[in-house]
Design a protein around this motif. Structure first.
Motif, mmCIF file in Angstrom:
data_model
loop_
_atom_site.group_PDB
_atom_site.id
_atom_site.type_symbol
_atom_site.label_atom_id
_atom_site.label_comp_id
_atom_site.label_asym_id
_atom_site.label_seq_id
_atom_site.Cartn_x
_atom_site.Cartn_y
_atom_site.Cartn_z
ATOM 1 N N GLU A 185 5.318 0.052 -66.245
ATOM 2 C CA GLU A 185 6.199 1.012 -66.918
ATOM 3 C C GLU A 185 5.501 1.689 -68.092
ATOM 4 O OE1 GLU A 185 8.997 2.108 -66.000
ATOM 5 O OE2 GLU A 185 9.550 0.697 -64.415
ATOM 6 N N LYS A 243 5.427 -6.002 -64.692
ATOM 7 C CA LYS A 243 6.366 -4.879 -64.630
ATOM 8 C C LYS A 243 6.277 -4.028 -65.899
ATOM 9 C CE LYS A 243 9.773 -7.116 -61.616
ATOM 10 N NZ LYS A 243 11.163 -7.638 -61.510
ATOM 11 N N ASN A 297 7.507 -10.400 -65.145
ATOM 12 C CA ASN A 297 7.924 -9.427 -66.170
ATOM 13 C C ASN A 297 6.750 -8.748 -66.879
ATOM 14 O OD1 ASN A 297 10.317 -8.238 -67.024
ATOM 15 N ND2 ASN A 297 10.298 -9.357 -68.964
ATOM 16 N N GLU A 355 6.628 -4.894 -55.376
ATOM 17 C CA GLU A 355 6.692 -4.858 -56.835
ATOM 18 C C GLU A 355 7.834 -5.694 -57.390
ATOM 19 O OE1 GLU A 355 6.640 -1.048 -58.611
ATOM 20 O OE2 GLU A 355 4.725 -0.444 -57.720
ATOM 21 N N SER A 356 8.860 -5.929 -56.588
ATOM 22 C CA SER A 356 9.987 -6.737 -57.061
ATOM 23 C C SER A 356 9.578 -8.184 -57.291
ATOM 24 C CB SER A 356 11.146 -6.671 -56.068
ATOM 25 O OG SER A 356 10.769 -7.269 -54.822
#
Length: 465
Positions: free
Chosen positions: A155, A151, A148, A143-144
């Protein structure tokens, strides 16, 4: 016994060296049934794999100038969202400059310092769809390495009912604008459809039009009428006088105000309410109310999405507002129903049909009539002003003429001239002692001499003038 082979398990290729990856949203085998992919099997194609390696092989890391070990390659960010959509995410997130985790936490905690109307509107434009959430959550890699936008999707998807929460919180911050607008329109239209029944401008014109029309129609089939359809209100100004210089409505305005002894039509009126009614049908008010009710549903859904997260306070945040807005909606429904009944009564009062003439068309008819009256009243005022100016000018000219006559030298009468001459001659003769004091005693010769002197004096005065 050996387990049955999975028919959807496709053998994967193992290129001789790393190649550039294609980040596509792949579809599992069972989902291809009945689709185009059921007919397209890549294993049936003859592919030049060596050429693929030449075209798409990853570049080998460069060796440093010092001959030391090469610098580690920077991992490339993984993007899953479609190109244009991903760009929109990047643009909005770049503008907000906030970590996705903080955004999600603010939405859970209803942090009003962060949740401004502008912020909510921006986030709403990139609120991920269910399909986008599904695609991103299907990613099972590191996932890193995700970009953006991906991500952010992970979230925000962790906040139950995130889209409904955004709508509900925004509505709580902006509902007064919707409520005030609808409240003002309902109040204005209710007053308009009640007051119009006793409006002297309307009633007087209708009354006088009936009287004039019955007389003008005489013994014809149209004569002796008890009334006429309200739609004729717009056509009164179309009835011209014989010389085509005036129309019936202009004459009625002049006659009505003369009979009433006061102004009935105000030329300063801007007809703001009439214009609003003409542009806002009752169906639009119902639509506005439905929009509010739609937002109330978002509030209900958002409250139902309360989670066990310790920072989630959405239900508490919206509870009091939910009670207030639902009471307003109930009130608006009652007022709108009352307004519809009032309009129906007004239509019947003027022998009109609410089906044939909706509320906005009714308002448009009134607006057109009053606007025409205003124009005609202005014409009358201009005509009166011109008449006053002409009367004033005539009076000034008459006064000037009288003044000139008064200041001109007056012509003496014949008797005054004769008397003057006699007095002078008599005075002179008395002084010299040559003649008697009485002209009458002077005899015929003296009378003749006197006449000649009188004629000469008159001639002299005429020449002087």
């Amino acid at each position: 016994p050996q387990p049955a082979a999975n028919p959807w398990q496709k053998q994967k290729h193992n290129p001789p060296q790393p190649l550039r990856s294609i980040m596509w949203p792949h579809v599992p085998g069972p989902q291809t049934v009945g689709t185009i992919w059921e007919k397209l099997d890549d294993r049936t194609l003859k592919v030049d794999y060596e050429q693929i390696v030449k075209d798409f092989a990853q570049k080998k890391p460069a060796v440093s100038a010092e001959g030391g070990p090469p610098k580690p390659a920077v991992p490339k960010k993984v993007t899953i969202l479609a190109g244009e959509r991903s760009k929109n995410f990047e643009m909005v997130l770049g503008k907000l400059k906030m970590a996705p985790a903080i955004m999600a936490e603010a939405l859970l905690a209803c942090d009003e310092k962060i949740l401004t109307v502008g912020w909510i509107e921006s986030i709403t434009t990139i609120a991920p769809t269910d399909q986008e959430v599904k695609e991103v959550l299907a990613y099972d890699g590191d996932e890193s390495l995700l970009a953006n936008p991906e991500k952010f999707v992970i979230e925000i998807a962790g906040v139950p009912g995130y889209l409904q929460r955004l709508h509900a919180i925004k509505f709580k911050k902006t509902y007064k604008d919707f409520v005030d607008d609808l409240n003002q329109k309902l109040a204005s239209q209710q007053k308009f459809f009640v007051d119009i029944r006793s409006d002297p401008r309307i009633l007087k014109v209708l009354h006088y039009t009936l009287a004039y029309g019955n007389y003008m129609n005489g013994t014809s089939m149209r004569g002796g009428a008890w009334g006429f359809k309200f739609e004729f209100l717009e056509k009164i100004a179309d009835v011209k006088t014989t010389d085509n210089k005036k129309n019936l409505l202009l004459i009625l305005i002049e006659v009505i105000e003369k009979d009433e002894g006061k102004d009935i039509f105000d030329v300063s009126d801007k007809f703001e309410v009439e214009e609003m009614v003409s542009k806002t049908p009752l169906s639009q008010l119902q639509s506005d109310l439905n929009d509010i009710k739609k937002q109330v549903k978002f509030v209900d859904v958002a409250m139902s999405k309360q989670s066990d997260h310790p920072k989630d306070i959405i239900k508490e945040f919206l509870q009091e507002f939910s009670v207030e807005i639902k009471a307003l909606v109930e009130e608006f429904e009652e007022r709108l129903k009352k307004l519809e009944e009032t309009f129906e009564e007004t239509s019947k009062f003027f022998l009109d049909s609410s089906k044939d003439t909706p509320s906005d068309k009714f308002g448009e008819r009134i607006l057109k009539f009053l606007s025409t009256c205003k124009v005609l009243k202005l014409q009358l005022l201009k005509q009166r002003e011109m008449e006053e100016k002409a009367k004033k000018k005539a009076a000034e000219e008459e006064a000037k003429k009288n003044k000139m006559i008064a200041s001109a030298p007056k012509m003496a009468t014949t008797e005054q001239i004769k008397s003057d001459f006699r007095a002078r001659r008599e005075t002179k003769r008395i002084q010299t002692g040559d003649l008697p004091q009485n002209f009458a005693a002077a005899g015929p010769d003296m009378k003749k001499f006197e006449k000649e002197l009188l004629q000469g004096h008159i001639k002299k005065m005429s020449t002087a003038e």
